[in-house]
Enzyme design. Structure first.
Site, PDB file in Angstrom:
ATOM      1  N   LEU A 143      -4.068   3.720   1.435  1.00 22.57           N
ATOM      2  CA  LEU A 143      -4.412   4.076   2.809  1.00 22.57           C
ATOM      3  C   LEU A 143      -5.675   4.925   2.868  1.00 22.57           C
ATOM      4  CD1 LEU A 143      -3.712   4.104   5.823  1.00 22.57           C
ATOM      5  CD2 LEU A 143      -2.211   6.047   5.369  1.00 22.57           C
ATOM      6  N   THR A 172       0.827  -1.196   0.000  1.00 24.74           N
ATOM      7  CA  THR A 172       0.000   0.000   0.000  1.00 24.74           C
ATOM      8  C   THR A 172       0.866   1.252   0.000  1.00 24.74           C
ATOM      9  OG1 THR A 172      -1.898   1.078   1.039  1.00 24.74           O
ATOM     10  CG2 THR A 172      -0.216   0.199   2.521  1.00 24.74           C
ATOM     11  N   CYS A 173       0.239   2.337  -0.395  1.00 30.48           N
ATOM     12  CA  CYS A 173       0.797   3.682  -0.294  1.00 30.48           C
ATOM     13  C   CYS A 173      -0.397   4.570   0.066  1.00 30.48           C
ATOM     14  CB  CYS A 173       1.478   4.098  -1.600  1.00 30.48           C
ATOM     15  SG  CYS A 173       0.410   4.036  -3.052  1.00 30.48           S
ATOM     16  N   ARG A 174      -0.333   5.849  -0.193  1.00 30.24           N
ATOM     17  CA  ARG A 174      -1.458   6.709   0.186  1.00 30.24           C
ATOM     18  C   ARG A 174      -2.694   6.428  -0.657  1.00 30.24           C
ATOM     19  NH1 ARG A 174      -3.939  10.936  -1.437  1.00 30.24           N
ATOM     20  NH2 ARG A 174      -2.428  11.476  -3.005  1.00 30.24           N
ATOM     21  N   GLY A 212      -2.580   4.225  -3.701  1.00 28.19           N
ATOM     22  CA  GLY A 212      -2.443   3.029  -4.526  1.00 28.19           C
ATOM     23  C   GLY A 212      -1.716   3.272  -5.840  1.00 28.19           C
TER      24      GLY A 212
END
Length: 177
Positions: free
Chosen positions: A94, A65-67, A69
């Site tokens: 996220l 994951t990241c902020r 996607g």
């Protein structure tokens, strides 16, 4: 661009994490992770991936994951190669995890992410240069031009002098240590 990571909705990801089938890996930078993260996520910044690998303790599936996607999807091939096992991308990152009402840890005492600090500082300097250029002297327009040139240089080379300077600020020292 297609990714080789399989997309996974936040509720499906939460089920895999809850039953122990998967581990959640956050690929954002340390300063981003320190401020806000999915509960139980492990930090493995994309910028250190080549040097350190993932260093996972076991052979569970990996959910990256990241902020939002986007960063994860754009680096899917590299991430799958680093983990060497079934891997997924958390759809919406996220932000979607948080919107789904899943647990998020927030540290309001952590400094703002470096990129946001750069955006605030650069925007403030450009605005000040334009206002002073229109009201005091046209020479102040050079400030706006200088900041704009610095941002172009940062984008082209990956080196951001303003971020380096801001990293030395007292509020950022504890996060870097």
């Amino acid at each position: 661009m297609t990714t080789i990571l399989k997309p996974l909705r936040p509720d499906d990801a939460a089920k895999r994490l809850a039953d122990g089938r998967a581990v959640l890996i956050d690929i954002r930078e340390v300063d981003e992770f320190a401020r806000r993260r999915a509960k139980g996520a492990l930090s493995r910044p994309l910028s250190t991936l080549d040097a350190k690998g993932l260093g996972l303790p076991d052979a569970r599936e990996v959910i990256f994951t990241c902020r939002s996607g986007m960063r994860t999807s754009a680096n899917g091939e590299r991430l799958v190669a680093a983990c060497g096992r079934p891997a997924y991308v958390l759809e919406g990152g996220l932000d979607a995890w948080d919107s789904a009402g899943l647990p998020v840890e927030i540290n309001d005492k952590a400094p703002l992410e470096m990129m946001r600090q750069v955006q605030i500082a650069a925007g403030s300097l450009v605005l000040a240069g334009v206002i002073l250029g229109l009201t005091v002297s046209p020479w102040f327009l050079g400030l706006a031009g200088f900041v704009g040139a610095g941002l172009m240089f940062a984008g082209a080379t990956g080196f951001c002098g303003m971020a380096r300077l801001l990293a030395l600020a007292p509020w950022n020292r504890s996060a870097a240590a």
